[in-house]
Every structure is written in structure tokens, then in C-alpha cells.
Design an enzyme around this catalytic site. Structure first.
Site, PDB file in Angstrom:
ATOM      1  N   SER A 178     -11.665 -10.837   4.609  1.00  0.00           N
ATOM      2  CA  SER A 178     -10.520 -10.605   3.729  1.00  0.00           C
ATOM      3  C   SER A 178      -9.273 -10.345   4.574  1.00  0.00           C
ATOM      4  O   SER A 178      -8.844 -11.210   5.328  1.00  0.00           O
ATOM      5  CB  SER A 178     -10.820  -9.458   2.776  1.00  0.00           C
ATOM      6  N   LYS A 230       6.048  -3.784 -16.258  1.00  0.00           N
ATOM      7  CA  LYS A 230       6.088  -2.688 -15.278  1.00  0.00           C
ATOM      8  C   LYS A 230       4.691  -2.109 -15.071  1.00  0.00           C
ATOM      9  O   LYS A 230       4.312  -1.718 -13.981  1.00  0.00           O
ATOM     10  CB  LYS A 230       7.049  -1.593 -15.756  1.00  0.00           C
TER      11      LYS A 230
END
Length: 350
Positions: A178, A230
Site C-alpha cells: 500500500s 463536508k
């Protein structure tokens, strides 16, 4: 009764140590001492010397007296010849082609926040002050990945080496997955141990949701935001399908950026084939060109040893007095606890 007395003695010792530490820390906290020194410093270890010490230690036991004397004589002769060749011109006066290659070794042991990136920044800055294009930087990298932005910054630190035209090799002995592979792919060459784990070119996000638990206990959770997205999903509020869809879309976009980054820095890989989130062991990773060579960092550096000067660079933090006292106290308490527990169950301890 013996058990109770021993336990009481152990507690008394532990409490005494903790009280002393608390008093000392309080005194230090109240004293307003100012220091102009930096938080850390660069430490340099010449690995060539370490290799020579290992060899000399073995020879001192294996070789007989005559062979040892001959070896010492030859060693002095080699050193004398090397000094003769170097005599007359300082190292700074030599051109890059005239001096020995230098290999700078950095270590990166990554956690989920890529905290080692702070040290890596300082180490690379130090190396770039001296390294030239004939030299090489070897990064021994171990990481299973973590936060996207943190590993993105760590990878950018390695790119500083590439931008200066200095060869960069990343060595993976255990794992570079990763975010770890995001860093590794920047290198000119990736080497890995046969059973090192590589890949995991994917993105994952997960979080618990306690909304039903709160609702069951008649607890309201309110969140106020400005901006439609948001906050898409939350741990305590009720998640909506629209929020989940947006969150998934953000993850997909991050994955696309990850794939583009790997494809840019390692164009030899078939990115759609490897960017599935899967991991491969070193031998299989070589087949799909995630790595260039199978070898350990130890073998790689040992092969460089005869023809290069190898330096391990480490940025060491200056420990404050409270930190030093805390470490000492922790060690003392561990010893006391181990001693006490070992008396209770001696068959389970060495």
C-alpha cells in the site's frame, strides 16, 4: 502470607519509583530552562568498518598464528598502497570519477501515520548536501501502509533524491505494501527478499457506527455542517445512501491517483493487473515486475563493500531529561514486575 508480603514489597518499590519520577518531572516542568540546541542530530556509521570488524573477529579465531601474521601484513600493505594513491590531493579536489563511490543507507520503518517520514526528511537533506550522481542512496524500507497523505509526503521526500539525479535503490526485506509500495515505486531499482510482501495497490476505509446504540439508549447526536459534502459518513449519526455513495466515490478517486502515481514512476508494470489490492511475495512480484531483483539488503550492501564506501545515516532525536527518566523508570518497573511474576510461576519464565 509470604505471597502477600512479597506483593506488598513489590508495590512499595513501584510506588516509590513513581513518586520520585513525579517529583523530578514536576521540578523540571516548573524550571524555565531555555536551550538553543536543536531537537536532534545526524549520526553517521561507516558500514565498511563494521564488515571489517566481523571479518577480523572470525579470522582471529579460525586462522593459525602464521596465517594471522600474514593477513595483518597484507592488510597493512593494502592500506599503505591506498594512502599512497590518495596522497597529494584532498578528497574535495578529486573529480567524481577519481574517488570511490559512496553509498548512503537510510532506514524507514513505517507506522500507519508514516511517522518515520520526519526523520527521513532530515536524513535526505543531510545526504543531498554531499551526494553526487556517481553515488547511490539505498533505503531499507519496511511498511504495511497507512494514511494516504502521510505516505504521499514520504514518497515525495524520496523524489527529492531522484530530482538531483542520484541513483535511488529501495530494499524490502519484509513488507512494502500500500503506502509502503507507493514509496518504493519511486526508486530507480527495487530489490526484495524472496518472501517479502509487496503490492496492495488499493485504498481502504472503515469505521464503526454507533447510531442504533445511541438511539436505543435515547441519546441524540447532532452535527452541524456547511457544505453538502463536508461530512459524508459519521460514527454517531445516521448514515445515508447518498453519503455512502459520495464516500465510496472519494475512495475510488484516491485509488485512481494511486494507480497513476505507480504507473508514472514504474511504467514497466501492467497497472490494471496489479492495482487490485492484492499482495505478492517477492518471487511472484518479480514475475509481474513490481521488483527488479531478489536479494536481501544485507547481500546487496555486502556486494557493494569492496568497491564503495558505505555510510548509514540516521537522524537521532535528542531526548529530554523527562524522557530519559521515563525510560529508566519504565525499565526499572519492568524488572520489578518480571521478578515478582517469575516467583509466582517460575516454570513459565526463563
Amino acid at each position: 502470607m509470604e505471597f502477600i508480603s512479597e506483593y506488598g514489597l513489590f508495590l512499595a518499590k513501584a510506588v516509590t519509583v513513581l513518586v520520585v519520577i513525579a517529583v523530578v518531572l514536576a521540578l523540571i516542568a516548573n524550571s524555565k530552562q531555555k536551550s538553543g540546541s536543536s531537537d536532534g542530530h545526524i549520526e553517521v556509521t561507516k558500514i565498511n568498518d563494521k564488515f571489517e570488524q566481523y571479518t577480523d573477529a572470525i579470522k582471529s579465531e579460525v586462522l593459525d598464528s602464521a596465517a594471522r601474521k600474514l593477513e595483518q601484513k597484507l592488510k597493512k600493505k593494502r592500506h599503505k598502497e591506498q594512502k599512497r594513491l590518495e596522497k597529494g590531493r584532498s578528497d574535495s579536489e578529486k573529480t567524481s570519477a577519481e574517488r570511490r563511490k559512496r553509498v548512503y543507507v537510510l532506514n524507514f520503518d513505517g507506522d500507519i501515520k508514516a511517522s518515520a517520514g520526519n526523520n527521513l526528511r532530515e536524513e535526505i537533506t543531510a545526504v543531498l548536501g554531499l551526494a553526487e550522481k556517481v553515488d547511490e542512496v539505498v533505503v531499507r524500507l519496511e511498511s504495511g501502509g497507512g494514511m494516504v497523505h502521510s505516505y504521499g509526503l514520504a514518497a515525495s521526500q524520496l523524489m527529492r533524491i531522484k530530482e538531483r539525479g542520484i541513483p535511488l535503490t529501495v530494499s524490502v526485506d519484509k513488507v512494502a505494501a500500500s503506502g509502503g509500495y507507493m514509496m518504493a515505486c519511486v526508486a530507480d531499482k527495487i530489490i526484495a527478499a524472496p518472501f517479502a510482501i509487496l503490492g496492495s495497490i488499493g485504498v481502504v476505509a472503515q469505521l464503526p457506527n454507533f447510531h442504533r446504540l445511541l438511539k436505543k439508549n435515547n441519546i441524540d447526536f447532532e452535527m452541524f455542517t456547511a457544505g453538502e459534502y463536508k461530512r459524508t459518513v459519521t460514527m454517531f449519526g445516521e448514515n445515508t445512501d447518498k453519503g455512502r455513495e459520495k464516500f465510496t466515490d472519494d475512495i475510488e478517486k484516491t485509488h485512481v491517483l494511486f494507480k497513476e502515481f505507480v504507473a508514472e514512476h514504474r511504467p514497466v508494470v501492467a497497472i490494471e493487473q496489479v492495482a487490485t489490492g492484492e499482495v505478492w511475495y517477492g518471487r511472484r512480484a518479480l514475475d509481474i515486475q513490481l521488483v527488479d531483483e531478489l536479494t536481501t539488503s544485507d547481500s546487496y550492501l555486502l556486494n557493494q563493500y569492496p568497491n564503495a564506501d558505505i555510510f548509514e545515516i540516521e537522524y537521532a532525536h535528542k531526548k529530554s531529561l523527562p524522557e530519559k527518566l521515563g525510560l529508566a523508570a519504565e525499565a526499572s518497573i519492568d524488572k520489578l514486575a518480571l521478578r515478582w511474576v517469575s516467583r509466582l510461576q517460575p516454570s513459565r519464565w526463563f
